[in-house]
Design a protein around this motif. Structure first.
Motif, PDB file in Angstrom:
ATOM      1  N   UNK A 150      14.139  -0.776  -3.611  1.00 24.81           N
ATOM      2  CA  UNK A 150      12.975  -0.742  -2.358  1.00 24.81           C
ATOM      3  C   UNK A 150      11.548  -0.702  -3.472  1.00 24.81           C
ATOM      4  N   UNK A 151      10.632  -1.264  -2.662  1.00 23.14           N
ATOM      5  CA  UNK A 151       9.476  -1.588  -3.313  1.00 23.14           C
ATOM      6  C   UNK A 151       8.810  -0.085  -3.992  1.00 23.14           C
ATOM      7  N   UNK A 152       8.738   0.837  -2.714  1.00 20.55           N
ATOM      8  CA  UNK A 152       8.164   1.984  -3.399  1.00 20.55           C
ATOM      9  C   UNK A 152       8.986   2.771  -4.102  1.00 20.55           C
ATOM     10  N   UNK A 153      10.045   2.651  -4.212  1.00 20.20           N
ATOM     11  CA  UNK A 153      11.074   3.370  -5.307  1.00 20.20           C
ATOM     12  C   UNK A 153      10.783   2.893  -6.785  1.00 20.20           C
ATOM     13  N   UNK A 154      10.686   1.378  -6.695  1.00 23.79           N
ATOM     14  CA  UNK A 154      10.474   0.831  -7.876  1.00 23.79           C
ATOM     15  C   UNK A 154       9.065   1.001  -8.608  1.00 23.79           C
ATOM     16  N   UNK A 155       8.038   1.196  -7.832  1.00 21.94           N
ATOM     17  CA  UNK A 155       6.821   1.576  -8.135  1.00 21.94           C
ATOM     18  C   UNK A 155       6.867   3.109  -8.663  1.00 21.94           C
ATOM     19  N   UNK A 156       7.603   3.784  -8.214  1.00 21.02           N
ATOM     20  CA  UNK A 156       7.456   5.362  -8.498  1.00 21.02           C
ATOM     21  C   UNK A 156       8.328   5.467  -9.908  1.00 21.02           C
ATOM     22  N   UNK A 209      23.962   3.402  -2.573  1.00 21.57           N
ATOM     23  CA  UNK A 209      22.687   3.031  -1.884  1.00 21.57           C
ATOM     24  C   UNK A 209      22.115   4.111  -1.157  1.00 21.57           C
ATOM     25  N   UNK A 210      22.924   5.317  -1.351  1.00 17.66           N
ATOM     26  CA  UNK A 210      22.213   6.487  -0.438  1.00 17.66           C
ATOM     27  C   UNK A 210      21.103   7.004  -1.020  1.00 17.66           C
ATOM     28  N   UNK A 211      20.830   6.726  -2.534  1.00 17.32           N
ATOM     29  CA  UNK A 211      19.543   7.099  -2.879  1.00 17.32           C
ATOM     30  C   UNK A 211      19.140   5.863  -3.577  1.00 17.32           C
ATOM     31  N   UNK A 212      17.818   5.557  -3.866  1.00 21.46           N
ATOM     32  CA  UNK A 212      17.357   4.646  -4.489  1.00 21.46           C
ATOM     33  C   UNK A 212      17.345   4.323  -5.950  1.00 21.46           C
ATOM     34  N   UNK A 213      17.216   5.588  -6.681  1.00 18.04           N
ATOM     35  CA  UNK A 213      17.882   5.643  -8.001  1.00 18.04           C
ATOM     36  C   UNK A 213      17.998   7.053  -8.155  1.00 18.04           C
ATOM     37  N   UNK A 236       0.907  -1.134  -0.002  1.00 20.65           N
ATOM     38  CA  UNK A 236      -0.044   0.074  -0.173  1.00 20.65           C
ATOM     39  C   UNK A 236       0.732   1.228   0.095  1.00 20.65           C
ATOM     40  N   UNK A 237       2.223   0.955  -0.057  1.00 22.25           N
ATOM     41  CA  UNK A 237       2.918   2.056  -0.101  1.00 22.25           C
ATOM     42  C   UNK A 237       2.801   3.061   1.275  1.00 22.25           C
ATOM     43  N   UNK A 238       2.438   2.615   2.443  1.00 20.39           N
ATOM     44  CA  UNK A 238       2.277   3.552   3.424  1.00 20.39           C
ATOM     45  C   UNK A 238       3.642   3.675   4.255  1.00 20.39           C
ATOM     46  N   UNK A 239       3.838   4.785   4.812  1.00 24.91           N
ATOM     47  CA  UNK A 239       5.038   5.282   5.356  1.00 24.91           C
ATOM     48  C   UNK A 239       6.250   4.929   4.718  1.00 24.91           C
ATOM     49  N   UNK A 240       6.205   4.955   3.422  1.00 35.43           N
ATOM     50  CA  UNK A 240       7.380   4.638   2.650  1.00 35.43           C
ATOM     51  C   UNK A 240       8.053   5.937   2.259  1.00 35.43           C
ATOM     52  N   UNK A 241       9.596   5.803   2.159  1.00 33.80           N
ATOM     53  CA  UNK A 241      10.135   6.949   1.478  1.00 33.80           C
ATOM     54  C   UNK A 241      10.867   6.714   0.267  1.00 33.80           C
ATOM     55  N   UNK A 242      10.870   7.575  -0.704  1.00 32.71           N
ATOM     56  CA  UNK A 242      11.668   7.461  -1.799  1.00 32.71           C
ATOM     57  C   UNK A 242      12.663   8.336  -1.871  1.00 32.71           C
ATOM     58  N   UNK A 243      13.897   7.972  -2.110  1.00 24.34           N
ATOM     59  CA  UNK A 243      15.015   8.831  -2.343  1.00 24.34           C
ATOM     60  C   UNK A 243      15.772   8.769  -3.678  1.00 24.34           C
ATOM     61  N   UNK A 244      15.737  10.055  -4.151  1.00 20.76           N
ATOM     62  CA  UNK A 244      16.098  10.281  -5.604  1.00 20.76           C
ATOM     63  C   UNK A 244      17.358  10.969  -5.531  1.00 20.76           C
ATOM     64  N   UNK A 245      18.349  10.743  -6.307  1.00 21.88           N
ATOM     65  CA  UNK A 245      19.294  11.632  -6.993  1.00 21.88           C
ATOM     66  C   UNK A 245      19.127  12.394  -8.034  1.00 21.88           C
TER      67      UNK A 245
END
Length: 294
Positions: free
Chosen positions: A272-278, A138-142, A86-95
């Motif tokens: 991470x799932x949320x990052x992959x989803x975005x 790995x300090x950002x997801x993508x 459900x992508x609840x409380x997930x963080x997406x880190x982007x460079x």
């Protein structure tokens, strides 16, 4: 579906096979089989079955705390799986770099949050070299970067960004409809700091030209302010100029230059799932030619 550990804990909580079966929506035989399977696993009798009810055997009392811990861990795992889906409380880190974070990403993040309002984004600004390093560490997801400036990472090109000459008003080259790199070679030049890979520098070098680089600046909008103060000329990406080109002269460059802006990642499957989803959402919007993206 509960494991045999969860079913066993339910039987002890409700003190009845029948009530446990009713609460869980299982048949009584299924509950009995689960407890029996646990007794076979532990090679002991865990429950003393009597006409007036059930009680734990001495061995059952010894095992119960461990079964409860396993059951709690299983519940925690199930909640986490549901949270991730459900992508609840997930963080997406982007460079990312300036034009992507100012023009490309805001609309995408806004639309994505309509579907997943609890998601949070952390945008880490940098140039291609640092963005690639953050992805590798790995300090950002993508990240987003010039595909030609990245090695040892997976890239998927999203769009191409054209470069144009930017001049102060009244500049001698403003009379020309198209300027060349040779025209710009002798001008005081403000170079956009793109890290170890600079598209304009590569273009000058390929033609044996040596621009007068008097300033090297990371921020595109600082460069625009410097050009307005007549400190020099520059070559910038057209997208950066959208809404910020007033009081400046913008001309195409004869030697066409562009950067292939790419999604950059280390391993799609372990992202991470949320990052992959975005990231998938970004790809979908680009492939669909969504005007809010471009």
């Amino acid at each position: 579906m509960l494991s045999r550990y969860g079913i066993f804990c339910g039987v002890i909580e409700h003190k009845s096979f029948t009530r446990t079966a009713e609460k869980l929506g299982y048949s009584q035989s299924a509950v009995s089989q689960a407890v029996r399977a646990l007794e076979l696993e532990t090679e002991t009798v865990l429950i003393d079955r009597r006409k007036d009810g059930i009680t734990l055997t001495p061995d059952g009392e010894q095992y119960l705390p461990y079964f409860q811990q396993i059951h709690q861990a299983e519940q925690n795992l199930e909640r986490k799986e549901q949270e991730m889906k459900g992508l609840k409380n997930s963080v997406v880190r982007i460079g990312t770099f300036t034009s992507v974070s100012r023009i490309f990403l805001p609309g995408l993040m806004m639309e994505f949050k309509k579907e997943h309002p609890d998601i949070r984004f952390i945008l880490q600004q940098g140039e291609y070299t640092s963005i690639a390093r953050w992805v590798e560490e790995g300090s950002v997801d993508f990240g987003f970067a010039n595909a030609e400036a990245v090695n040892n990472l997976h890239t998927q090109i999203l769009y191409r960004d054209e470069m144009v000459a930017v001049l102060p008003k009244g500049h001698r080259l403003a009379k020309k409809e198209i300027v060349s790199l040779k025209d710009l070679e002798t001008e005081p030049f403000i170079l956009l700091d793109e890290g170890e890979y600079s598209v304009p520098e590569q273009a000058f070098q390929r033609r044996g030209l040596h621009p007068r680089i008097e300033y090297k600046v990371y921020d595109d909008y600082s460069i625009l302010a410097m050009i307005r103060q007549r400190l020099g000329v520059s070559i910038l990406y057209r997208r950066v100029l959208e809404g910020f080109g007033a009081d400046l002269v913008i001309r195409p460059v004869k030697e066409q230059m562009e950067r292939p802006v790419a999604l950059v990642f280390r391993n799609w499957d372990t992202m991470p799932y949320a990052a992959r989803k975005f990231a998938s959402y970004v790809q979908m919007k680009v492939e669909a030619g969504d005007q809010r993206v471009f």
